[in-house]
Design an enzyme around this catalytic site. Structure first.
Site, PDB file in Angstrom:
ATOM      1  N   LEU A  65      -8.555  -7.155 -13.583  1.00 28.95           N
ATOM      2  CA  LEU A  65      -9.967  -6.786 -13.404  1.00 28.95           C
ATOM      3  C   LEU A  65     -10.818  -7.431 -14.490  1.00 28.95           C
ATOM      4  O   LEU A  65     -10.402  -7.493 -15.660  1.00 28.95           O
ATOM      5  CB  LEU A  65     -10.123  -5.273 -13.537  1.00 28.95           C
ATOM      6  CG  LEU A  65     -10.071  -4.396 -12.298  1.00 28.95           C
ATOM      7  CD1 LEU A  65     -10.441  -2.970 -12.692  1.00 28.95           C
ATOM      8  CD2 LEU A  65     -10.953  -4.897 -11.182  1.00 28.95           C
TER       9      LEU A  65
ATOM     10  N   ASN B 279      -3.992   2.532 -13.573  1.00 27.78           N
ATOM     11  CA  ASN B 279      -3.122   1.532 -12.947  1.00 27.78           C
ATOM     12  C   ASN B 279      -1.699   2.057 -12.942  1.00 27.78           C
ATOM     13  O   ASN B 279      -1.295   2.789 -13.836  1.00 27.78           O
ATOM     14  CB  ASN B 279      -3.199   0.234 -13.776  1.00 27.78           C
ATOM     15  CG  ASN B 279      -2.307  -0.867 -13.210  1.00 27.78           C
ATOM     16  OD1 ASN B 279      -2.308  -1.120 -12.007  1.00 27.78           O
ATOM     17  ND2 ASN B 279      -1.544  -1.530 -14.074  1.00 27.78           N
TER      18      ASN B 279
ATOM     19  N   GLU C  84      -8.923  -3.766 -21.671  1.00 26.73           N
ATOM     20  CA  GLU C  84      -9.150  -5.183 -21.391  1.00 26.73           C
ATOM     21  C   GLU C  84      -7.908  -6.054 -21.582  1.00 26.73           C
ATOM     22  O   GLU C  84      -7.952  -7.254 -21.326  1.00 26.73           O
ATOM     23  CB  GLU C  84     -10.345  -5.690 -22.212  1.00 26.73           C
ATOM     24  CG  GLU C  84     -11.636  -5.078 -21.685  1.00 26.73           C
ATOM     25  CD  GLU C  84     -12.882  -5.635 -22.348  1.00 26.73           C
ATOM     26  OE1 GLU C  84     -12.976  -6.869 -22.496  1.00 26.73           O
ATOM     27  OE2 GLU C  84     -13.755  -4.830 -22.719  1.00 26.73           O
ATOM     28  N   GLY C  85      -6.808  -5.466 -22.011  1.00 26.72           N
ATOM     29  CA  GLY C  85      -5.566  -6.234 -22.095  1.00 26.72           C
ATOM     30  C   GLY C  85      -4.792  -6.160 -20.781  1.00 26.72           C
ATOM     31  O   GLY C  85      -5.245  -5.559 -19.811  1.00 26.72           O
TER      32      GLY C  85
ATOM     33  N   GLY D 212       0.775  -1.238   0.000  1.00 28.24           N
ATOM     34  CA  GLY D 212       0.000   0.000   0.000  1.00 28.24           C
ATOM     35  C   GLY D 212       0.804   1.283   0.000  1.00 28.24           C
ATOM     36  O   GLY D 212       0.280   2.340   0.357  1.00 28.24           O
ATOM     37  N   SER D 213       2.071   1.228  -0.441  1.00 32.49           N
ATOM     38  CA  SER D 213       2.837   2.480  -0.433  1.00 32.49           C
ATOM     39  C   SER D 213       2.306   3.448  -1.499  1.00 32.49           C
ATOM     40  O   SER D 213       2.321   4.668  -1.301  1.00 32.49           O
ATOM     41  CB  SER D 213       4.334   2.223  -0.620  1.00 32.49           C
ATOM     42  OG  SER D 213       4.623   1.803  -1.920  1.00 32.49           O
TER      43      SER D 213
ATOM     44  N   ASP E  61      -1.953  -4.577 -18.846  1.00 37.14           N
ATOM     45  CA  ASP E  61      -1.053  -3.421 -18.821  1.00 37.14           C
ATOM     46  C   ASP E  61      -0.916  -2.790 -20.216  1.00 37.14           C
ATOM     47  O   ASP E  61       0.172  -2.369 -20.606  1.00 37.14           O
ATOM     48  CB  ASP E  61       0.335  -3.833 -18.281  1.00 37.14           C
ATOM     49  CG  ASP E  61       0.259  -4.403 -16.876  1.00 37.14           C
ATOM     50  OD1 ASP E  61      -0.537  -3.886 -16.070  1.00 37.14           O
ATOM     51  OD2 ASP E  61       0.985  -5.374 -16.573  1.00 37.14           O
TER      52      ASP E  61
ATOM     53  N   HIS F 193       2.227   0.673 -13.001  1.00 36.25           N
ATOM     54  CA  HIS F 193       2.972  -0.543 -13.325  1.00 36.25           C
ATOM     55  C   HIS F 193       4.476  -0.234 -13.258  1.00 36.25           C
ATOM     56  O   HIS F 193       4.911   0.803 -13.772  1.00 36.25           O
ATOM     57  CB  HIS F 193       2.580  -1.043 -14.722  1.00 36.25           C
ATOM     58  CG  HIS F 193       3.275  -2.315 -15.073  1.00 36.25           C
ATOM     59  ND1 HIS F 193       2.899  -3.533 -14.557  1.00 36.25           N
ATOM     60  CD2 HIS F 193       4.359  -2.554 -15.864  1.00 36.25           C
ATOM     61  CE1 HIS F 193       3.693  -4.474 -15.022  1.00 36.25           C
ATOM     62  NE2 HIS F 193       4.592  -3.905 -15.814  1.00 36.25           N
TER      63      HIS F 193
HETATM   64  C1  GAR Z   1       4.227  -1.409  -7.086  1.00 35.52           C
HETATM   65  O1  GAR Z   1       5.557  -1.510  -7.507  1.00 35.52           O
HETATM   66  C2  GAR Z   1       3.292  -1.421  -8.273  1.00 35.52           C
HETATM   67  O2  GAR Z   1       3.799  -0.750  -9.391  1.00 35.52           O
HETATM   68  C3  GAR Z   1       3.200  -2.897  -8.549  1.00 35.52           C
HETATM   69  O3  GAR Z   1       3.110  -3.499  -7.281  1.00 35.52           O
HETATM   70  C4  GAR Z   1       3.804  -2.679  -6.342  1.00 35.52           C
HETATM   71  C5  GAR Z   1       2.839  -2.367  -5.213  1.00 35.52           C
HETATM   72  O4  GAR Z   1       3.494  -1.658  -4.191  1.00 35.52           O
HETATM   73  N1  GAR Z   1       2.043  -3.199  -9.332  1.00 35.52           N
HETATM   74  C6  GAR Z   1       2.033  -4.146 -10.253  1.00 35.52           C
HETATM   75  O5  GAR Z   1       2.994  -4.838 -10.507  1.00 35.52           O
HETATM   76  C7  GAR Z   1       0.700  -4.304 -10.966  1.00 35.52           C
HETATM   77  N2  GAR Z   1       0.877  -5.052 -12.158  1.00 35.52           N
HETATM   78  P1  GAR Z   1       2.662  -0.925  -3.078  1.00 35.52           P
HETATM   79  O6  GAR Z   1       1.654  -1.959  -2.549  1.00 35.52           O
HETATM   80  O7  GAR Z   1       3.660  -0.557  -2.046  1.00 35.52           O
HETATM   81  O8  GAR Z   1       1.977   0.244  -3.704  1.00 35.52           O
END
Ligand code: GAR
Length: 212
Positions: A93, A107, A142-143, A12-13, A145, A109
């Site tokens: 999703l 989102n 819908e893909g 959750g950062s 990323d 990524h």
């Molecule tokens: C982050 O690096 C985010 O970009 C990645 O998960 C981590 C979550 O960190 N998301 C993905 O890879 C989605 N495909 P966080 O929980 O500390 O925000």
């Protein structure tokens, strides 16, 4: 004021980066809820500390993906979001939700898309041997990323990086990029033209951008 709902699966950062930007008045919106897909996430603890309501849609508690998605749809509907932010949400999703909220889901990524979509983007970047990586905030289609890119921030990949050190360097940029993208959305400054996201000037007024 836009109603923002965030979804997270873990630490959750990125959720916290957006919540803090809202608290500091940098985003013209309010977070009306955090939805988590499993018990015991640090994201949920952080939301409770911020006074943001947490909704658990506990994936393991459902008999299948479609039952889970139905409950997620109900929970989202009850929160009436203007914007859904996937902040470290590690599931794909369902297409019904994506269609219902088209152009209103973003989102984050941890790679410069379209390179290295999917899981372990930082490991993929190291494996490939790229010299620059980074993060991407994009609208969700819908893909995997694959939606239109809103913002990207780059970082160098160093010779002695491992997935953890590269992930930390990228995460620092994520915490800048995600609040910035949410802020632009909440100010109605993003337009999707095909695959391209146009960012309008802050003094842009719809219908008054000409010279007269
Ligand atoms: C982050 O690096 C985010 O970009 C990645 O998960 C981590 C979550 O960190 N998301 C993905 O890879 C989605 N495909 P966080 O929980 O500390 O925000």
């Amino acid at each position: 004021m836009k109603r923002i709902v965030m979804l997270a699966s873990g630490r959750g950062s990125n959720f916290l980066a957006v919540a803090s930007a809202i608290t500091r008045g940098m985003i013209h919106g309010r977070c009306v809820g955090l939805i988590v897909d499993r018990r015991g996430t640090l994201a949920a603890v952080r939301a409770e500390e911020c006074g943001i309501p947490v909704f658990l849609v506990d994936y393991p508690g459902f008999s299948g993906k479609s039952e889970y998605e139905e409950e997620l749809t109900r929970t989202l509907g009850s929160l009436a979001p203007d914007l859904i932010v996937l902040a470290g949400y590690m599931k794909i999703l369902g297409s019904a939700i994506i269609r219902d909220y088209a152009g209103r889901i973003i989102n984050i990524h941890p790679s410069l898309l379209p390179s290295f979509p999917g899981l372990d983007a930082q490991g993929q970047a190291l494996e490939y041997g790229v010299k620059i990586s980074g993060c991407t905030v994009h609208f969700v289609d819908e893909g995997t990323d694959s939606g239109p890119v809103i913002l990207q921030r780059a970082v160098p990949v160093l010779d002695d990086d491992d997935p953890k050190s590269l992930a930390e360097r990228i995460l620092h940029e994520e915490h800048i990029a995600l609040p910035a993208a949410v802020s632009l959305f909440c100010e109605d400054r993003l337009r999707i033209l095909g695959r391209t996201v146009i960012r309008l000037d802050s003094d842009f007024q719809e219908g008054r951008s000409g010279s007269t």
